[in-house]
Design a protein around this motif. Structure first.
Motif, short mmCIF file in Angstrom:
data_model
loop_
_atom_site.label_atom_id
_atom_site.label_comp_id
_atom_site.label_asym_id
_atom_site.label_seq_id
_atom_site.Cartn_x
_atom_site.Cartn_y
_atom_site.Cartn_z
N ASN A 42 -0.91 8.68 4.82
CA ASN A 42 -1.49 7.88 5.91
C ASN A 42 -0.44 7.75 7.03
OD1 ASN A 42 0.18 5.56 5.51
ND2 ASN A 42 -1.16 4.81 3.90
N ASP A 70 -5.18 3.75 6.29
CA ASP A 70 -4.38 3.01 5.31
C ASP A 70 -5.20 1.87 4.73
OD1 ASP A 70 -2.44 1.81 3.82
OD2 ASP A 70 -1.14 1.25 5.50
N GLU A 72 -7.82 0.67 1.01
CA GLU A 72 -8.54 0.99 -0.23
C GLU A 72 -9.87 1.67 0.10
OE1 GLU A 72 -7.63 0.48 -3.51
OE2 GLU A 72 -9.60 1.11 -4.27
N LYS A 75 -10.65 5.40 -0.35
CA LYS A 75 -11.02 6.05 -1.62
C LYS A 75 -12.55 6.13 -1.70
CE LYS A 75 -9.11 4.63 -5.48
NZ LYS A 75 -8.42 3.81 -6.49
N GLY A 103 1.11 5.59 -1.60
CA GLY A 103 0.87 4.66 -2.70
C GLY A 103 -0.28 5.12 -3.57
N GLY A 104 -0.81 4.20 -4.36
CA GLY A 104 -1.86 4.55 -5.30
C GLY A 104 -3.15 5.01 -4.64
N VAL A 105 -3.43 4.51 -3.44
CA VAL A 105 -4.67 4.92 -2.75
C VAL A 105 -4.60 6.41 -2.43
CG1 VAL A 105 -5.93 4.70 -0.57
CG2 VAL A 105 -5.27 2.64 -1.83
N ASP A 108 -4.57 8.55 -5.67
CA ASP A 108 -5.85 8.65 -6.38
C ASP A 108 -6.81 9.62 -5.69
OD1 ASP A 108 -5.10 6.93 -8.36
OD2 ASP A 108 -6.66 5.44 -8.00
N THR A 128 5.18 6.47 -3.23
CA THR A 128 6.14 5.74 -2.40
C THR A 128 6.06 4.23 -2.56
OG1 THR A 128 4.57 5.76 -0.57
CG2 THR A 128 6.18 7.55 -0.62
N SER A 129 5.01 3.71 -3.22
CA SER A 129 4.98 2.26 -3.49
C SER A 129 5.49 2.05 -4.91
CB SER A 129 3.56 1.70 -3.35
OG SER A 129 2.74 2.18 -4.40
N SER A 136 0.55 4.32 -11.14
CA SER A 136 -0.60 5.17 -10.82
C SER A 136 -0.30 6.67 -10.73
CB SER A 136 -1.29 4.68 -9.54
OG SER A 136 -0.44 4.78 -8.45
N LYS A 141 -4.65 9.98 -14.04
CA LYS A 141 -5.96 9.45 -13.66
C LYS A 141 -6.12 9.61 -12.15
CE LYS A 141 -6.93 5.66 -16.87
NZ LYS A 141 -7.16 4.21 -16.86
N LYS A 150 -15.24 0.10 -8.35
CA LYS A 150 -13.97 0.79 -8.11
C LYS A 150 -13.75 1.92 -9.12
CE LYS A 150 -9.67 -1.03 -7.76
NZ LYS A 150 -8.81 -0.44 -6.76
N THR A 168 12.57 4.90 -1.11
CA THR A 168 11.37 4.65 -0.29
C THR A 168 10.93 3.19 -0.42
OG1 THR A 168 9.89 5.32 -2.08
CG2 THR A 168 10.50 7.03 -0.49
N THR A 171 11.35 0.55 2.53
CA THR A 171 10.44 0.36 3.68
C THR A 171 9.13 -0.32 3.26
OG1 THR A 171 9.54 2.60 3.39
CG2 THR A 171 11.34 2.34 4.98
N1 LIG Z 1 -4.53 6.33 -11.12
C1 LIG Z 1 -4.09 5.30 -11.80
O1 LIG Z 1 -3.73 5.39 -12.99
C2 LIG Z 1 -3.98 3.98 -11.12
C3 LIG Z 1 -3.31 2.91 -11.74
C4 LIG Z 1 -3.17 1.72 -11.03
C5 LIG Z 1 -3.69 1.60 -9.75
N2 LIG Z 1 -4.36 2.64 -9.19
C6 LIG Z 1 -4.90 2.56 -7.83
O2 LIG Z 1 -3.80 2.42 -6.94
C7 LIG Z 1 -4.22 1.77 -5.76
C8 LIG Z 1 -3.21 0.71 -5.40
O3 LIG Z 1 -1.98 1.35 -5.16
P1 LIG Z 1 -0.84 0.66 -4.27
O4 LIG Z 1 -0.59 -0.69 -4.78
O5 LIG Z 1 0.26 1.62 -4.17
O6 LIG Z 1 -1.59 0.45 -2.88
P2 LIG Z 1 -1.59 1.32 -1.53
O7 LIG Z 1 -1.65 2.74 -1.80
O8 LIG Z 1 -2.66 0.72 -0.68
O9 LIG Z 1 -0.16 0.98 -0.92
C9 LIG Z 1 0.12 -0.35 -0.55
C10 LIG Z 1 0.57 -0.44 0.93
O10 LIG Z 1 1.91 -0.01 1.00
C11 LIG Z 1 2.04 1.02 1.97
N3 LIG Z 1 3.16 1.83 1.51
C12 LIG Z 1 3.23 2.60 0.39
N4 LIG Z 1 4.46 3.10 0.25
C13 LIG Z 1 5.19 2.65 1.29
C14 LIG Z 1 6.54 2.80 1.68
N5 LIG Z 1 7.44 3.46 0.96
N6 LIG Z 1 6.93 2.20 2.83
C15 LIG Z 1 6.06 1.46 3.58
N7 LIG Z 1 4.80 1.26 3.23
C16 LIG Z 1 4.36 1.85 2.11
C17 LIG Z 1 0.69 1.68 1.99
O11 LIG Z 1 0.48 2.39 3.19
C18 LIG Z 1 -0.22 0.46 1.86
O12 LIG Z 1 -0.34 -0.18 3.10
C19 LIG Z 1 -5.61 1.21 -6.06
O13 LIG Z 1 -6.57 2.00 -5.41
C20 LIG Z 1 -5.74 1.35 -7.56
O14 LIG Z 1 -7.09 1.55 -7.98
C21 LIG Z 1 -4.49 3.83 -9.85
#
Ligand SMILES: NC(=O)c1ccc[n+]([C@@H]2O[C@H](COP(=O)([O-])OP(=O)(O)OC[C@H]3O[C@@H](n4cnc5c(N)ncnc54)[C@H](O)[C@@H]3O)[C@@H](O)[C@H]2O)c1
Length: 362
Positions: A42, A70, A72, A75, A103-105, A108, A128-129, A136, A141, A150, A168, A171
């Motif tokens: 994103n 950026d 959810e 997805k 991140g996870g979004v 996925d 990166t999160s 994730s 998955k 979801k 990472t 930030t």
């Molecule tokens: N596949 C799996 O096994 C699994 C497990 C748990 C969660 N998930 C999914 O993961 C998602 C949640 O993931 P999340 O918590 O990472 O949320 P996300 O991907 O929305 O990231 C959170 C926020 O942080 C920002 N961000 C990410 N890395 C950054 C960085 N290094 N610097 C600055 N900003 C950054 C993103 O742009 C976003 O605004 C949900 O959709 C959930 O369903 C999947």
């Protein structure tokens, strides 16, 4: 460089964890060899890391950049089809490589695109999160959401490699970091009591982003998840233990409206609820609960439910959890530090009382 190996029946791959790996040319050797790469990310994350990732890609290869909003909401089936349109119009083929940077979004949806495009092309996860680094991106998955819920459309699809650069996290927004710590604390409580002690002893270093400590913490979480996933790739057995606190958490997220509570925040309160239930029913001693609440508070995660959330509505939502079997609620309850089990719970009165004791209204 620390490598955690995920060893599955048909496939083995590495999770490479090193501070500054995204800016080190050495990491280019970790990428699968392809003529074509697509980086899915994103705007926010691309602003920080896209140039570094582009430098890792061989000069002769073509690179497609796909940036999604950026949220959810990205997805979605619509966004999924948009990505397919973009990649197919660029003649993306089975030996091409998708790099999920985010991140996870991002992980996925990019994972689901990789799983389904030409019945599967190469996938590299660069989470990166914190939540994506410890949870994730590990385990294969992939999913998008459907209007009725979801992660309802998805598949198990393993990447060729996961590349994690703990730097990472610097930030990442503080609240997002804390949310990831919710999952980290979960690993300490379900799997390994020595990691729990390690976490208790390293709170300050984690909060000050000490690179070595963060590397060790992520390594430990990935090892736990890799071990559980290797033993139960398709969540038919012990992988369910990773859902400690999650039945309560999903109900909180649902009642709050998705996005208002971050996942790890809801998991923190969910773990407290599950632990208190275990204590109330003499399945576990009080000391465990005390250690959990100290850690949760140390990372500034919530410990109560707002009183505008109705206990009755939370309970109804818990019954809709997809982990339930034949409409019987399955809860992961801790028995001692590092040991938990899946229990069928059919006493609604105790659950309502429990939810109210944490602040929920009637
Ligand atoms: N596949 C799996 O096994 C699994 C497990 C748990 C969660 N998930 C999914 O993961 C998602 C949640 O993931 P999340 O918590 O990472 O949320 P996300 O991907 O929305 O990231 C959170 C926020 O942080 C920002 N961000 C990410 N890395 C950054 C960085 N290094 N610097 C600055 N900003 C950054 C993103 O742009 C976003 O605004 C949900 O959709 C959930 O369903 C999947």
């Amino acid at each position: 460089m620390v490598t955690v190996t995920v060893d599955l029946s048909e496939k083995k791959y590495g999770i490479e964890i090193t501070a500054n790996s995204l800016t080190s040319k050495k990491s280019s050797q970790l990428l699968p060899v392809s003529n074509q790469y697509a980086i899915i990310s994103n705007e926010l994350i691309a602003g920080h890391y896209l140039q570094s990732i582009k430098r890792l890609i061989p000069e002769k290869a073509s690179v497609i950049i796909c940036l999604i909003p950026d949220s959810e909401k990205s997805k979605s089936p619509e966004q999924y089809l948009k990505l397919l349109d973009q990649l197919l119009s660029e003649k993306f083929n089975r030996s091409s490589t998708i790099i999920a940077l985010g991140g996870g979004v991002v992980g996925d949806i990019a994972g689901f695109v990789a799983a389904t495009l030409h019945r599967g092309c190469n996938l590299v996860q660069i989470p990166t999160s914190l939540l994506a680094q410890v949870d994730s991106s590990v385990g294969g998955k992939t999913a998008i959401n459907h209007s009725s819920g979801k992660n309802l459309i998805g598949s198990f699809y393993q990447p060729k490699v996961v590349i994690i650069d703990p730097e990472t996290l610097k930030t990442l927004d503080k609240r997002q970091f804390a949310s990831g710590m919710g999952e980290v604390i979960k690993y300490a409580f379900i799997h390994d009591s020595s990691f729990l002690v390690w976490l208790e002893n390293n709170i300050d270093s984690i909060l000050s982003f000490d690179a070595t400590i963060l590397e060790s913490m992520i390594e430990h979480c990935c090892k736990v998840k890799a071990a559980v996933v290797s033993a139960d790739e398709r969540e038919e057995g012990q992988r369910v233990l990773l859902n400690f606190g999650h039945t309560f958490a999903h109900a909180i997220e649902n009642i709050a409206g998705y996005g208002n509570w971050l996942h790890g925040e809801a998991v923190a309160v969910g773990m407290l609820l599950a632990s208190k239930l275990a204590v109330n029913n003499k399945l576990m001693n009080e000391e465990f609960f005390e250690r959990l609440i100290i850690l949760i508070k140390a990372f500034d995660l919530p410990t109560v439910i707002p009183d505008e959330f109705s206990a009755q509505k939370l309970l109804s939502s818990m019954y809709r959890d997809k982990k339930n079997l034949d409409n019987k609620m399955q809860l992961i309850l801790p028995r001692a530090a590092g040991h938990s089990e899946s229990v069928t719970w059919n006493d609604d009165t105790s659950l309502l009382k429990l939810l109210q004791s944490f602040g929920a209204g009637k």
